[in-house]
Design a protein around this motif. Structure first.
Motif, mmCIF file in Angstrom:
data_model
loop_
_atom_site.group_PDB
_atom_site.id
_atom_site.type_symbol
_atom_site.label_atom_id
_atom_site.label_comp_id
_atom_site.label_asym_id
_atom_site.label_seq_id
_atom_site.Cartn_x
_atom_site.Cartn_y
_atom_site.Cartn_z
ATOM 1 N N UNK A 336 7.167 19.595 -24.316
ATOM 2 C CA UNK A 336 8.283 19.761 -25.244
ATOM 3 C C UNK A 336 9.394 18.763 -25.001
ATOM 4 N N UNK A 337 9.673 18.479 -23.739
ATOM 5 C CA UNK A 337 10.749 17.535 -23.426
ATOM 6 C C UNK A 337 10.372 16.113 -23.835
ATOM 7 N N UNK A 338 9.112 15.726 -23.598
ATOM 8 C CA UNK A 338 8.680 14.383 -24.018
ATOM 9 C C UNK A 338 8.704 14.240 -25.532
ATOM 10 N N UNK A 339 8.311 15.281 -26.247
ATOM 11 C CA UNK A 339 8.371 15.244 -27.702
ATOM 12 C C UNK A 339 9.821 15.112 -28.173
ATOM 13 N N UNK A 340 10.715 15.810 -27.495
ATOM 14 C CA UNK A 340 12.136 15.718 -27.831
ATOM 15 C C UNK A 340 12.652 14.289 -27.654
ATOM 16 N N UNK A 341 12.314 13.659 -26.523
ATOM 17 C CA UNK A 341 12.743 12.283 -26.304
ATOM 18 C C UNK A 341 12.172 11.349 -27.362
ATOM 19 N N UNK A 342 10.908 11.560 -27.707
ATOM 20 C CA UNK A 342 10.256 10.691 -28.686
ATOM 21 C C UNK A 342 10.875 10.840 -30.070
ATOM 22 N N UNK A 343 11.229 12.049 -30.450
ATOM 23 C CA UNK A 343 11.730 12.292 -31.802
ATOM 24 C C UNK A 343 13.203 11.917 -31.940
ATOM 25 N N UNK A 344 14.016 12.258 -30.918
ATOM 26 C CA UNK A 344 15.461 12.145 -31.104
ATOM 27 C C UNK A 344 16.140 11.069 -30.275
ATOM 28 N N UNK A 345 15.536 10.618 -29.192
ATOM 29 C CA UNK A 345 16.267 9.782 -28.255
ATOM 30 C C UNK A 345 16.177 8.314 -28.603
ATOM 31 N N UNK A 346 17.282 7.599 -28.333
ATOM 32 C CA UNK A 346 17.313 6.146 -28.454
ATOM 33 C C UNK A 346 16.935 5.582 -27.079
ATOM 34 N N UNK A 347 15.761 4.967 -26.930
ATOM 35 C CA UNK A 347 15.266 4.591 -25.597
ATOM 36 C C UNK A 347 15.970 3.377 -24.995
ATOM 37 N N UNK A 355 14.637 11.082 -17.526
ATOM 38 C CA UNK A 355 13.323 11.574 -17.119
ATOM 39 C C UNK A 355 13.415 12.589 -15.985
ATOM 40 N N UNK A 356 14.589 12.781 -15.398
ATOM 41 C CA UNK A 356 14.739 13.726 -14.294
ATOM 42 C C UNK A 356 14.325 15.157 -14.652
ATOM 43 N N UNK A 357 14.579 15.657 -15.870
ATOM 44 C CA UNK A 357 14.121 17.010 -16.193
ATOM 45 C C UNK A 357 12.600 17.188 -16.133
ATOM 46 N N UNK A 358 11.858 16.075 -16.071
ATOM 47 C CA UNK A 358 10.400 16.179 -15.919
ATOM 48 C C UNK A 358 10.017 16.375 -14.455
ATOM 49 N N UNK A 359 10.921 16.961 -13.674
ATOM 50 C CA UNK A 359 10.681 17.191 -12.245
ATOM 51 C C UNK A 359 9.379 17.932 -11.946
#
Length: 403
Positions: A336-347, A355-359
């Protein structure tokens, strides 16, 4: 022989005491590993300060507190001092400019609660971040250690807290609060303690912009459990699924609360989203920013190929058996977090910190790696931390990297 004095009866409390003692020793070991990793990060930060030139935040060779005031730390201090604006600042063309509404209120609120000490905001916020960081290490261990074993869990703490951006977990940033809130929410939910998980879910949405991915991961978990129940005719799990769905609704409400509050205070329905996009100078169009950045790196005609490759690598990582063995909550949080980054985040280069929340992936990696590989990963993380502190936090490189 009476039951009160039977060996079977007396062995139960003895086993419980042994298990409790083992758990306490494990938590003590986790704190020791966390303290060593955090002290190493602080040492690197202070050594690097001696090579840091004058900045907009501090003179050359800044002190500890001056060094902690860099970058977004100043926004949190501004919130604690002056609150949030009732009118959004705009440019000559009417575009909303950068302002405090992009930053969630939990860190400045907790830091302000320590104002009675007489310390500066940065000192109070650092204490909050350090406490949350230690608590996050303990919570993550309680959550994932049963899946990977005690030794691997200790290695996971070392790998995560020695990773390239780990120093931010002890600075006036909200990353440690977000990691603690997400870990606590999913740990409690996995144990069926949905009412106790509710404050953690709300705290996650008020610490960092984690409400959307947490809602997505809880919804995916509910769907996962529903499909499994239908396949196995496990009707007895319906109560669990119903409470999980309720917690998903709480997460969704918490996600909407901050944009709604920004609307009420400023009178603009798009106050929060317009503020967020002021940093990227564009719109909130899903996926578009990833394609734009890919084209910036390799050109318009190859941008799509780079983006497709990044998505493919991400899919392979997320489908790794070691990650799935952590259990549905941890695995689906990462999805879910990776999908969120892909959809909404400016990389931008902030992606490294985000990426820290992917601990939980650190626990999967520690469980899968050999002892030599763990040492190699630890060394690479520390080397990466040296570069991140120097090039990103200090701005030592000729290229502007944003933390």
């Amino acid at each position: 022989m009476s039951a009160a004095f039977s060996p079977a009866a007396s062995s139960v409390p003895a086993a419980s005491r042994a298990a409790a003692g083992g758990r306490r020793r494990q938590l003590g070991a986790v704190l020791a590993v966390w303290a060593a990793a955090t002290a190493l990060s602080l040492l690197l930060l202070r050594l690097s300060a001696q090579d840091t030139g004058a900045t907009v935040w501090a003179p050359a060779a800044p002190s500890w507190m001056q060094h902690a005031s860099f970058w977004d730390s100043g926004w949190y201090e501004r919130i604690a001092r002056a609150g949030y604006p009732t009118e959004l600042p705009t440019g000559a063309d009417g575009t909303v400019l950068q302002n405090p509404w992009a930053f969630m209120p939990l860190l400045p609120l907790l830091a302000s609660a320590l104002a009675w000490t007489g310390w500066s905001f940065y000192a109070c916020a650092t204490v909050v971040s350090l406490a949350a960081s230690a608590a996050a290490a303990l919570v993550m261990d309680c959550w994932l250690e049963p899946r990977v074993g005690r030794r691997a869990s200790l290695w996971a703490v070392a790998l995560v807290w020695c990773s390239p951006c780990a120093v931010v977990l002890q600075l006036p940033y909200a990353e440690s609060l977000g990691l603690l809130a997400v870990g606590a929410a999913l740990l409690l939910a996995q144990r069926g303690r949905f009412l106790a998980a509710t404050p953690a879910v709300l705290a996650a949405a008020l610490a960092r912009p984690l409400g959307v991915p947490l809602t997505a991961s809880l919804g995916l978990w509910w769907l996962w459990e529903t499909v499994r129940a239908h396949r196995s005719a496990a009707a007895q799990a319906s109560g669990f699924r119903l409470r999980l769905l309720g917690l998903t609704g709480v997460a969704a409400a918490g996600t909407l609360a901050w944009p709604l509050l920004a609307w009420v205070v400023t009178g603009r329905p798009d106050a929060y989203t317009a503020t967020e996009t002021s940093w990227r100078g564009g719109t909130l169009a899903p996926l578009l920013q990833w394609l734009t950045r890919s084209q910036w790196w390799v050109g318009d005609h190859l941008g799509w190929a780079l983006l497709a490759g990044v998505v493919a690598v991400g899919g392979l990582v997320l489908s790794a058996p070691a990650l799935r063995r952590l259990g549905a909550p941890a695995w689906l949080w990462c999805v879910g977090y990776c999908l969120y980054l892909l959809v909404f985040f400016d990389p931008t280069t902030s992606l490294l910190r985000l990426l820290l929340p992917l601990a939980p992936a650190g626990w999967a990696l520690a469980a899968r790696a050999t002892p030599r590989m763990r040492l190699l990963l630890l060394a690479l993380g520390i080397i990466g931390q040296v570069f991140w502190i120097s090039w990103v936090w200090n701005g030592y490189s000729n290229i502007t990297w944003v933390p």
